[in-house]
Scaffold this motif. Sequence first.
Motif, PDB file in Angstrom:
ATOM      1  N   GLY A  92      -7.331   3.903  -5.292  1.00  0.00           N
ATOM      2  CA  GLY A  92      -5.925   3.896  -4.908  1.00  0.00           C
ATOM      3  C   GLY A  92      -5.710   3.202  -3.587  1.00  0.00           C
ATOM      4  O   GLY A  92      -4.588   2.871  -3.214  1.00  0.00           O
ATOM      5  N   GLY A  93      -6.825   2.984  -2.866  1.00  0.00           N
ATOM      6  CA  GLY A  93      -6.760   2.279  -1.594  1.00  0.00           C
ATOM      7  C   GLY A  93      -7.295   0.871  -1.714  1.00  0.00           C
ATOM      8  O   GLY A  93      -7.344   0.291  -2.808  1.00  0.00           O
ATOM      9  N   HIS A  94      -7.719   0.313  -0.571  1.00  0.00           N
ATOM     10  CA  HIS A  94      -8.163  -1.077  -0.551  1.00  0.00           C
ATOM     11  C   HIS A  94      -9.458  -1.231   0.229  1.00  0.00           C
ATOM     12  O   HIS A  94      -9.755  -0.443   1.139  1.00  0.00           O
ATOM     13  N   ALA A  95     -10.220  -2.259  -0.145  1.00  0.00           N
ATOM     14  CA  ALA A  95     -11.401  -2.664   0.602  1.00  0.00           C
ATOM     15  C   ALA A  95     -11.019  -3.876   1.450  1.00  0.00           C
ATOM     16  O   ALA A  95     -10.485  -4.864   0.917  1.00  0.00           O
ATOM     17  N   PHE A  96     -11.291  -3.813   2.744  1.00  0.00           N
ATOM     18  CA  PHE A  96     -10.903  -4.872   3.671  1.00  0.00           C
ATOM     19  C   PHE A  96     -12.114  -5.733   4.018  1.00  0.00           C
ATOM     20  O   PHE A  96     -13.258  -5.260   4.027  1.00  0.00           O
ATOM     21  N   THR A 138       0.822  -1.210   0.000  1.00  0.00           N
ATOM     22  CA  THR A 138       0.000   0.000   0.000  1.00  0.00           C
ATOM     23  C   THR A 138       0.853   1.257   0.000  1.00  0.00           C
ATOM     24  O   THR A 138       1.883   1.318   0.663  1.00  0.00           O
ATOM     25  N   GLY A 139       0.386   2.237  -0.777  1.00  0.00           N
ATOM     26  CA  GLY A 139       1.020   3.547  -0.772  1.00  0.00           C
ATOM     27  C   GLY A 139       0.199   4.562  -0.015  1.00  0.00           C
ATOM     28  O   GLY A 139       0.506   5.758  -0.021  1.00  0.00           O
ATOM     29  N   ILE A 140      -0.862   4.103   0.659  1.00  0.00           N
ATOM     30  CA  ILE A 140      -1.735   4.975   1.442  1.00  0.00           C
ATOM     31  C   ILE A 140      -1.283   4.943   2.902  1.00  0.00           C
ATOM     32  O   ILE A 140      -1.412   3.905   3.571  1.00  0.00           O
ATOM     33  N   PRO A 141      -0.757   6.035   3.418  1.00  0.00           N
ATOM     34  CA  PRO A 141      -0.231   6.020   4.795  1.00  0.00           C
ATOM     35  C   PRO A 141      -1.241   5.517   5.821  1.00  0.00           C
ATOM     36  O   PRO A 141      -0.886   4.754   6.733  1.00  0.00           O
ATOM     37  N   GLU A 142      -2.512   5.925   5.675  1.00  0.00           N
ATOM     38  CA  GLU A 142      -3.519   5.573   6.666  1.00  0.00           C
ATOM     39  C   GLU A 142      -3.854   4.088   6.655  1.00  0.00           C
ATOM     40  O   GLU A 142      -4.468   3.581   7.609  1.00  0.00           O
ATOM     41  N   LEU A 165      -9.041 -10.312   7.300  1.00  0.00           N
ATOM     42  CA  LEU A 165      -8.198 -11.383   6.759  1.00  0.00           C
ATOM     43  C   LEU A 165      -7.922 -11.205   5.270  1.00  0.00           C
ATOM     44  O   LEU A 165      -7.105 -11.930   4.704  1.00  0.00           O
ATOM     45  N   PHE A 166      -8.619 -10.263   4.630  1.00  0.00           N
ATOM     46  CA  PHE A 166      -8.502 -10.083   3.184  1.00  0.00           C
ATOM     47  C   PHE A 166      -8.523  -8.591   2.844  1.00  0.00           C
ATOM     48  O   PHE A 166      -9.072  -7.782   3.592  1.00  0.00           O
ATOM     49  N   PHE A 167      -7.955  -8.259   1.693  1.00  0.00           N
ATOM     50  CA  PHE A 167      -8.135  -6.914   1.133  1.00  0.00           C
ATOM     51  C   PHE A 167      -7.880  -6.970  -0.367  1.00  0.00           C
ATOM     52  O   PHE A 167      -7.174  -7.846  -0.866  1.00  0.00           O
ATOM     53  N   VAL A 168      -8.496  -6.024  -1.083  1.00  0.00           N
ATOM     54  CA  VAL A 168      -8.344  -5.925  -2.517  1.00  0.00           C
ATOM     55  C   VAL A 168      -8.477  -4.464  -2.896  1.00  0.00           C
ATOM     56  O   VAL A 168      -9.064  -3.670  -2.150  1.00  0.00           O
TER      57      VAL A 168
END
Length: 390
Positions: A356-360, A260-264, A348-351
């Motif tokens: 630019g971020g992810h769904a967990f 990830t390039g998203i600091p948060e 347990l998962f993310f995509v």
Amino acid sequence: MWKNIVSNFLTLAIVLLIAAAAVIAWGKAQYGGAGPSQIAQCVQVARGASLSAVSKQLEEQGAISNAYIFRAGADAEGKSRELKFGSYLVQPEASMSDIVGVITEGGPSTCGTEVIYRIGVRADSVVLRDINPETGAYEERVKYDPAAETKPAPIADAEEQPDARLRVAVAEGVTSWQIVEGLKRAAFLSGEPGEVPDEGTLAPDSYEVSQGEDRQALLDQMAARQATILQAAWDERPFGLPYESPQDALIMASIVEKETGIPEERTEVASVFVNRLEQGMRLQTDPTVIYGVTEGRGVLGRGLRRSELDTRTDWNTYQIDGLPATPIANPGRAAIEAALNPADTDYLFFVADGTGGHAFARTLEEHNANVARWREIEAERAAADTSADG
């Protein structure tokens, strides 16, 4: 008669003392009061420069009103021998006392011309920048790719200027091989680096260097900084993390850095992998597979093949249990701290989510729904690209 002589002498002495006190008071007011310059100025202190030379330069620039008072004040403060080489931005109306503080405190240069060799994940670049004294902001003049282009004359000239600021900026997530190759191309450095340092052991950061600085010495500085960062984070870690050593934490941090390039998001990404380790699940992260293919020597530049996902390597976390054999890049401080302070989640998962971020997700069902949404976004983008090309 003698009484008159003594009386006159005492009167003269008192007058002289009063005058001296007035001069001293005036000098102090001049030294501590607002300076004459109405704009920000770049003050350059050459290597080995004397206070006398610097004070004359400042007077000629209009940054101070009196070189003698400047020297006397610096001497009175005990700072006349504490000049630090560099280029420093002095604010409008800065007092002589303020300027003495700036040029004796030192630290990174804050103005003038600078040449930055940036070692990036996908490519390196060299940038020439100059500061705008009126805004205090650096403005880019020239940029080039050292691997593909001839060095522009302005950059070549700037690298030879004795007062130019030279920096090597290392991006988070680059590999040790990339750093060594980048340093080899940095013309203002000297000496041959030794073997490529172990993966993950070099701290991504901005390093101010001198003309002709030794490449191996710079690598040693990067390694020392990374060791300090890792040890400090390890010492402050919470109880119960699934790491047996700081090396394990460094490996995890490198995965977080590449995912990830998203600091948060860093602590959430770290929580996913920590949760997987604790439940005995495989990490199944693509960046580790890519490292098994490239071994850190450049960028893959394409998607992973099914055969690569199915091939067992020491880094293929689809095929091996637990952590890969080594870090897969050099993580920055934030990724190290995230690996040692993961968020408290049951993810347990993310995509990717298209922003630019992810769904967990907590369950495979949730994750599959997120993947389906991501596939829709990919299809919409592909259709839009096709329409634009047509």
